[in-house]
Design a protein around this motif. Structure first.
Motif, PDB file in Angstrom:
ATOM      1  N   TRP A  51      62.998  17.090  40.367  1.00  0.00           N
ATOM      2  CA  TRP A  51      63.050  17.749  41.446  1.00  0.00           C
ATOM      3  C   TRP A  51      62.866  19.343  41.182  1.00  0.00           C
ATOM      4  O   TRP A  51      63.056  19.847  40.301  1.00  0.00           O
ATOM      5  N   VAL A  52      61.742  19.611  41.758  1.00  0.00           N
ATOM      6  CA  VAL A  52      61.397  21.073  41.948  1.00  0.00           C
ATOM      7  C   VAL A  52      61.977  21.660  43.222  1.00  0.00           C
ATOM      8  O   VAL A  52      61.416  21.403  44.063  1.00  0.00           O
ATOM      9  N   VAL A  53      62.884  22.691  42.736  1.00  0.00           N
ATOM     10  CA  VAL A  53      63.655  23.262  43.960  1.00  0.00           C
ATOM     11  C   VAL A  53      63.035  24.710  44.173  1.00  0.00           C
ATOM     12  O   VAL A  53      63.020  25.657  43.567  1.00  0.00           O
ATOM     13  N   LEU A  54      62.860  24.886  45.288  1.00  0.00           N
ATOM     14  CA  LEU A  54      62.374  25.906  46.024  1.00  0.00           C
ATOM     15  C   LEU A  54      63.717  26.842  46.527  1.00  0.00           C
ATOM     16  O   LEU A  54      64.054  26.615  47.657  1.00  0.00           O
ATOM     17  N   PHE A  76      65.346  15.438  35.864  1.00  0.00           N
ATOM     18  CA  PHE A  76      65.107  16.669  35.509  1.00  0.00           C
ATOM     19  C   PHE A  76      65.055  17.566  36.780  1.00  0.00           C
ATOM     20  O   PHE A  76      64.398  17.246  37.688  1.00  0.00           O
ATOM     21  N   VAL A  77      65.521  18.935  36.849  1.00  0.00           N
ATOM     22  CA  VAL A  77      65.416  19.591  38.171  1.00  0.00           C
ATOM     23  C   VAL A  77      64.931  20.967  37.344  1.00  0.00           C
ATOM     24  O   VAL A  77      65.210  21.617  36.237  1.00  0.00           O
ATOM     25  N   VAL A  78      64.039  21.523  38.065  1.00  0.00           N
ATOM     26  CA  VAL A  78      63.403  22.883  37.993  1.00  0.00           C
ATOM     27  C   VAL A  78      63.600  23.645  38.988  1.00  0.00           C
ATOM     28  O   VAL A  78      63.264  23.498  40.054  1.00  0.00           O
ATOM     29  N   ASP A  79      64.612  24.418  38.724  1.00  0.00           N
ATOM     30  CA  ASP A  79      65.108  25.395  39.850  1.00  0.00           C
ATOM     31  C   ASP A  79      64.355  26.729  39.896  1.00  0.00           C
ATOM     32  O   ASP A  79      64.521  27.745  39.036  1.00  0.00           O
ATOM     33  N   ARG A 123      57.614   3.574  37.428  1.00  0.00           N
ATOM     34  CA  ARG A 123      58.080   3.452  36.257  1.00  0.00           C
ATOM     35  C   ARG A 123      57.324   4.590  35.551  1.00  0.00           C
ATOM     36  O   ARG A 123      56.812   4.404  34.252  1.00  0.00           O
ATOM     37  N   ARG A 124      57.071   5.630  36.002  1.00  0.00           N
ATOM     38  CA  ARG A 124      56.694   6.971  35.427  1.00  0.00           C
ATOM     39  C   ARG A 124      56.994   8.040  36.329  1.00  0.00           C
ATOM     40  O   ARG A 124      57.548   8.021  37.582  1.00  0.00           O
ATOM     41  N   PRO A 125      57.056   9.513  35.804  1.00  0.00           N
ATOM     42  CA  PRO A 125      57.435  10.406  36.348  1.00  0.00           C
ATOM     43  C   PRO A 125      56.813  10.719  37.829  1.00  0.00           C
ATOM     44  O   PRO A 125      55.603  10.609  38.081  1.00  0.00           O
ATOM     45  N   CYS A 126      57.746  10.988  38.774  1.00  0.00           N
ATOM     46  CA  CYS A 126      57.488  11.331  40.271  1.00  0.00           C
ATOM     47  C   CYS A 126      58.098  12.639  40.467  1.00  0.00           C
ATOM     48  O   CYS A 126      59.207  12.801  39.948  1.00  0.00           O
ATOM     49  N   VAL A 127      57.393  13.178  41.383  1.00  0.00           N
ATOM     50  CA  VAL A 127      57.889  14.748  41.399  1.00  0.00           C
ATOM     51  C   VAL A 127      58.214  15.093  42.947  1.00  0.00           C
ATOM     52  O   VAL A 127      57.325  14.995  43.764  1.00  0.00           O
ATOM     53  N   ALA A 128      59.658  15.580  43.313  1.00  0.00           N
ATOM     54  CA  ALA A 128      59.943  15.981  44.604  1.00  0.00           C
ATOM     55  C   ALA A 128      59.938  17.613  44.782  1.00  0.00           C
ATOM     56  O   ALA A 128      60.636  18.153  43.970  1.00  0.00           O
ATOM     57  N   LEU A 129      59.278  17.860  45.735  1.00  0.00           N
ATOM     58  CA  LEU A 129      59.199  19.381  46.166  1.00  0.00           C
ATOM     59  C   LEU A 129      60.162  19.521  47.039  1.00  0.00           C
ATOM     60  O   LEU A 129      60.057  19.043  48.324  1.00  0.00           O
TER      61      LEU A 129
END
Length: 345
Positions: free
Chosen positions: A248-251, A314-317, A218-224
Motif C-alpha cells: 500500500w502506498v498511502v497518499l 508492506f505500507v509506504v506512508d 503470487r508476486r508483489p502488487c501495489v495499491a495507491l
C-alpha cells in the motif's frame, strides 16, 4: 481515424495493436484502457476522462480524425467527461460486448456487438496498411516545483514510474480520489496491468482488492490509496494472515483530498474533509506487517524498492503536500455549456 480503447479490449492487446498499426490510427485510452496500446507508442495521444493526460484535446485537434473507432468501452462519464471536442465529425463505430457512446447521445454511432479481439484481428488481416499516423511532438515528462510542505504528487508518481512500473511486473491499483487522478494522469504503461474502478468511484477497490490481486498473481502488487480509503477499507490484517505480497502506498494528506479540492474548485468552503493524521507505519506493524514513512522526496525510491523486495504486506506512508489540487481534467470546463467545443460545428 482515432481508436478510443477501453477495458474490454484488454483480453487481446496484441490484436488491438495490430489493428491500430494497420489503420495508421491515432490512439486514445480510457483510464481502464491504459497499457493495452503502449502509452509510449508515438501514436498514443493520451488518456481521457478523470485524470486525463495533459493536452489530449489540443494534440488530437492538430490532426483531427473523421471517425472514431471505439474498442471495448462505453464512453461513460469517467471515460469521457462529456467532452464534445473529442467527437469526430462522422461520429463513432463502437465495438464490444456492450457497445455504447453513452456520453454523446447526439453523435452518429454504429454499434457492433462482437468480441473486440476477434474484430480487431479480422479487420487487421483484411485491411491494407495505410500511411501511419503522424503524431504531434511528445510531451516532456511532467515536473513540479515543491512547496516544502510535504511531497508533491508528481514527485511521488515519477518515483513510482521509475521504481515500480518500469522495473517490475507489479500490477498497480489506484483508489478512488486523488490517487486515481494522479496515477491515471502520470503513470505510463506498456502492458495492461493498471486497475481502477471508476463506475461508482467508491473507496475500497484498491485498498482491499490489492490483497486478492497479490494472492492471485503470487508476486508483489501495489495499491495507491488515500489515507481516507486506507482507514475505511483496508484488508491489511487479511494480507498478514495469508502472507500476501501486497503493498500500500498511502497518499497521507490528513483528509479527503479530492473532496476538499472539489469543494474549493466550485467556490465552497471545505467542510468535514479533515481528520487527524495517521501513522500508517505503526498501523501496519501493529498487525504484523511492515512499513516505512517518507517525509521528503529523497526517500521515495528507496522506500518503494524496500516495499517491493519485502514480498510481504508492506505500507509506504507518504506525507503529501495537501495544497496541490488533483488533475480534474476537463470536467469543470465541459460542464459549462459556453466553453464546450466541437468539431461538428
Amino acid at each position: 481515424m482515432v481508436c478510443w480503447i477501453g477495458h474490454e479490449a484488454r483480453h487481446d492487446p496484441e490484436g488491438v495493436r495490430s489493428l491500430v498499426q494497420s489503420l495508421g490510427a491515432a490512439v486514445l485510452a480510457t483510464p481502464r484502457g491504459k497499457g493495452i496500446v503502449s502509452e509510449r507508442d508515438p501514436a498514443f495521444l493520451g488518456v481521457t476522462g478523470l485524470g486525463g493526460a495533459r493536452g489530449v484535446r489540443e494534440r488530437l485537434a492538430q490532426t483531427p480524425p473523421d471517425v472514431g473507432l471505439v474498442l471495448g468501452c462505453r464512453l461513460s462519464e469517467f471515460s469521457s467527461w462529456w467532452d464534445e471536442s473529442l467527437v469526430p465529425p462522422q461520429g463513432f463505430i463502437s465495438v464490444g460486448p456492450n457497445p455504447s457512446t453513452a456520453a454523446f447521445p447526439d453523435a452518429e454511432a454504429l454499434s457492433l456487438h462482437v468480441d473486440v479481439g476477434r474484430f480487431a484481428r479480422a479487420l487487421a488481416a483484411s485491411n491494407t496498411p495505410t500511411q501511419p499516423f503522424t503524431p504531434p511532438p511528445a510531451l516532456p515528462r511532467e515536473v513540479c516545483t515543491p512547496s516544502g510542505d510535504g511531497i508533491h504528487p508528481i514527485e511521488l508518481m515519477n518515483a513510482i514510474q521509475d521504481e515500480v512500473v518500469d522495473r517490475t511486473e507489479a500490477t498497480i491499483l489506484s483508489e478512488a480520489g486523488n490517487a486515481f487522478a494522479w496515477a491515471t494522469r502520470s503513470l505510463q504503461f506498456e502492458q495492461p496491468r493498471y486497475r481502477v474502478s471508476p463506475d461508482f468511484g467508491s473507496m475500497g477497490h484498491a485498498a482491499a482488492g490489492v490483497v486478492g490481486t497479490a494472492l492471485a498473481h503470487r508476486r508483489p502488487c501495489v495499491a495507491l490509496v488515500g489515507d481516507g480509503a486506507m482507514l475505511m477499507n483496508t484488508e491489511l490484517n487479511t494480507a498478514v494472515q495469508h502472507d500476501a505480497p501486497a503493498v500500500w502506498v498511502v497518499l497521507n494528506d490528513a483528509g479527503y483530498g479530492m473532496i476538499r479540492h472539489g469543494m474549493e474548485a466550485i467556490g465552497e468552503t471545505p467542510s468535514g474533509t479533515a481528520f487527524p493524521r495517521v501513522d500508517f507505519v505503526a498501523f501496519a506493524r501493529a498487525q504484523g506487517a511492515d512499513g516505512l514513512a517518507v517525509e521528503h522526496p529523497a526517500g521515495l525510491r528507496s522506500a518503494l524498492r524496500a516495499a517491493i523486495h519485502a514480498r510481504k504486506p508492506f505500507v509506504v506512508d507518504v506525507r503529501m503536500d495537501a495544497t496541490i489540487p488533483p488533475p480534474f481534467g476537463s470536467r469543470n470546463s465541459t460542464l459549462t455549456a459556453g466553453e464546450m467545443t466541437t468539431w461538428r460545428g
